[in-house]
Design a protein around this motif. Structure first.
Motif, PDB file in Angstrom:
ATOM      1  N   MET A   1       4.060  -1.181  66.845  1.00  0.00           N
ATOM      2  CA  MET A   1       3.380  -0.066  67.108  1.00  0.00           C
ATOM      3  C   MET A   1       2.051   0.055  67.314  1.00  0.00           C
ATOM      4  O   MET A   1       0.876  -0.378  67.370  1.00  0.00           O
ATOM      5  CB  MET A   1       3.220   0.619  65.285  1.00  0.00           C
ATOM      6  CG  MET A   1       4.477   0.501  64.659  1.00  0.00           C
ATOM      7  SD  MET A   1       5.868   1.335  64.579  1.00  0.00           S
ATOM      8  CE  MET A   1       5.253   3.324  64.408  1.00  0.00           C
TER       9      MET A   1
ATOM     10  N   ALA B   1      -0.844   9.276  59.080  1.00  0.00           N
ATOM     11  CA  ALA B   1      -1.400   9.817  60.675  1.00  0.00           C
ATOM     12  C   ALA B   1      -2.140  10.867  60.632  1.00  0.00           C
ATOM     13  O   ALA B   1      -2.929  11.016  60.337  1.00  0.00           O
ATOM     14  CB  ALA B   1      -0.571  10.232  61.126  1.00  0.00           C
TER      15      ALA B   1
ATOM     16  N   PRO C   1       0.283  11.773  65.675  1.00  0.00           N
ATOM     17  CA  PRO C   1       1.314  10.036  64.561  1.00  0.00           C
ATOM     18  C   PRO C   1       0.788   9.304  66.181  1.00  0.00           C
ATOM     19  O   PRO C   1       1.460   8.964  67.334  1.00  0.00           O
ATOM     20  CB  PRO C   1       2.484  11.120  64.790  1.00  0.00           C
ATOM     21  CG  PRO C   1       2.496  12.834  64.880  1.00  0.00           C
ATOM     22  CD  PRO C   1       0.748  13.270  65.629  1.00  0.00           C
ATOM     23  N   VAL C   2       1.507   7.858  65.151  1.00  0.00           N
ATOM     24  CA  VAL C   2       1.613   6.826  66.444  1.00  0.00           C
ATOM     25  C   VAL C   2       2.680   6.441  65.813  1.00  0.00           C
ATOM     26  O   VAL C   2       4.009   7.286  65.810  1.00  0.00           O
ATOM     27  CB  VAL C   2       1.187   5.839  65.460  1.00  0.00           C
ATOM     28  CG1 VAL C   2       1.889   4.572  65.609  1.00  0.00           C
ATOM     29  CG2 VAL C   2      -0.277   6.280  64.808  1.00  0.00           C
ATOM     30  N   THR C   3       3.272   5.807  67.819  1.00  0.00           N
ATOM     31  CA  THR C   3       4.615   6.526  68.213  1.00  0.00           C
ATOM     32  C   THR C   3       5.276   4.854  68.038  1.00  0.00           C
ATOM     33  O   THR C   3       4.548   4.076  68.293  1.00  0.00           O
ATOM     34  CB  THR C   3       4.756   7.215  69.231  1.00  0.00           C
ATOM     35  OG1 THR C   3       3.648   6.061  70.191  1.00  0.00           O
ATOM     36  CG2 THR C   3       4.117   8.539  70.137  1.00  0.00           C
TER      37      THR C   3
ATOM     38  N   ALA D   1       1.060   4.792  61.102  1.00  0.00           N
ATOM     39  CA  ALA D   1       1.880   5.929  61.306  1.00  0.00           C
ATOM     40  C   ALA D   1       2.025   6.850  59.841  1.00  0.00           C
ATOM     41  O   ALA D   1       2.312   8.075  59.955  1.00  0.00           O
ATOM     42  CB  ALA D   1       3.298   5.289  61.641  1.00  0.00           C
TER      43      ALA D   1
END
Length: 425
Positions: A233, A196, A223-225, A193
């Motif tokens: 994650m 990203a 982006p990783v959420t 994240a």
């Protein structure tokens, strides 16, 4: 039980440097050993731009032999050697022409972790690869063996833009400086994240709780959420997956920063075998490698040898002495002899493994053949009985003519020591 941490950061010192690997060590070194390990206490060994692959191998063996959890952090760059086309971790003196002799073969990492459990063994890696190594990893994966959980990324070289930074590893180190190490799958996703936008759409992500071929996915381009309330994650991979890939699961100097002696070298470990009928003290379906490892660590060498011999006999009867399963158990027994302090038996066993592999048609520079001869050589140098040393030295010299190995002068080393033995009273 204290854990063990090996911090390895390496890249060539010259123009061939793709990544400033050692630049991440000060950040990692600022993390408390217990946090790096995820245990109450830990021993930490640092290797910054080491020069010799054998020196790295020695430290890796010692770390793999230590009881308790093991975490290996690796930052560096990958190249293929020109002869076998296998991935190597470049060291300080590595050049494109000398990869075979000056870099660390990646399969050495896999081999040295073979007598460990994936439940307490982890690799966290941030690797950059030149064009050839990148194609290799994209097509074949990066084999870390079935006995280590692997997390990290492999990034392509930056080309003419100069040396890249190990952004993933720096993100990991920054997260750990908070004083808390979350479960590795979560740490992996949190690090992704943070970077990203760095490798979006081009990095290969490694996320593997244990297995011989890690699944890959391209780094997410968005982006990783963090799903509300989950604490886990979740990556959002986009772009075409690699052939056979699976989604990423949710969820030089050296310094030792620890007290206590360096443990002995590690044995090699598990070839995936079908369970034999349980023997004394063995529950049905129980992994024999775990039992062998426990027996060695508690000093019950005869029990470990008996169990390995039983499995070797079964493999020979079912598949033949030249089968990989039978050879695996022969190799396990060779290392068990080493742990028991019987250098003669270990050397003899490794010589037999090498001869069997050659007789089966394996190439003289095949990794398994070279490893067998190298280990025979290593054990031969520890034989104290002159008569036994002369006997096995003659066999070793004959094999060294066919299998010179990666260390220049290995054959001459055997011949010189043999001359000294023959001249001794």
């Amino acid at each position: 039980m204290p854990g063990t941490v090996l911090l390895l950061a390496a890249s060539p010192l010259g123009r061939g440097r793709l990544v400033d690997a050692a630049g991440v060590l000060p950040v990692l070194a600022a993390v408390a050993p217990a946090v790096l390990s995820g245990t109450d206490t830990a021993n930490v060994v640092e290797l910054a731009d080491p020069l010799e692959p054998q020196a790295v191998l020695t430290r890796l063996r010692a770390a793999a032999a230590a009881p308790g959890p093991l975490t290996v952090y690796v930052a560096g760059q990958l190249h293929l050697d020109r002869r076998q086309r296998l991935p190597h971790l470049a060291l300080a003196r590595t050049t494109p022409a000398t990869v075979r002799y000056t870099a660390l073969p990646w399969h050495w990492v896999r081999e040295e972790l073979r007598l460990r459990s994936a439940a307490d063994t982890a690799l966290v890696v941030d690797l950059h690869a030149d064009a050839e190594a990148w194609r290799y990893v994209a097509e074949r994966g990066l084999d870390c063996g079935a006995n280590a959980a692997v997390y990290g990324r492999v990034a392509p070289g930056a080309g003419r833009r100069g040396a890249a930074e190990p952004a993933y590893m720096k993100a990991v180190a920054t997260l750990l400086r908070s004083g808390y190490r979350p479960p590795l799958p979560q740490l992996h996703e949190q690090a992704l994240a943070r970077i990203a936008d760095v490798g979006a759409g081009r990095d290969l992500l490694l996320s593997l709780p244990g297995g011989s071929r890690p699944p890959f996915a391209y780094a997410p381009a968005r982006p990783v959420t963090l799903p509300p309330g989950t604490g886990a994650m979740v990556p959002a991979p986009v772009g075409p997956p690699l052939a056979g890939a699976q989604p990423v699961p949710a969820g030089a100097g050296q310094e030792t920063r620890a007290a206590g002696p360096v443990p002995p070298p590690a044995a090699r470990e598990p070839y995936a075998t079908e369970p034999a009928p349980p023997g004394p003290g063995q529950a049905p379906g129980q992994d024999p490698h775990a039992l062998i490892s426990a027996a060695v660590r508690s000093g019950r060498h005869e029990d470990a040898e008996a169990l390995a011999a039983r499995y070797e006999e079964r493999a020979v009867g079912a598949r033949g002495a030249g089968s990989e399963e039978a050879l695996h158990w022969a190799e396990v027994r060779a290392d068990l002899a080493m742990f028991a302090g019987d250098a003669v038996r270990s050397c003899r066993a490794w010589l037999a493994v090498a001869r069997t592999r050659l007789a089966a048609g394996q190439a003289v520079d095949a990794p398994a053949v070279e490893a067998a001869v190298d280990r025979a050589h290593h054990q031969w140098t520890r034989i104290t009985d002159p008569a036994r040393a002369r006997e096995l030295g003659a066999e070793l010299a004959e094999l060294r003519l066919r299998v010179p190995g990666r260390r220049q002068g290995a054959l001459e080393n055997v011949r010189r020591q043999l001359r000294q033995l023959q001249a001794a009273p």
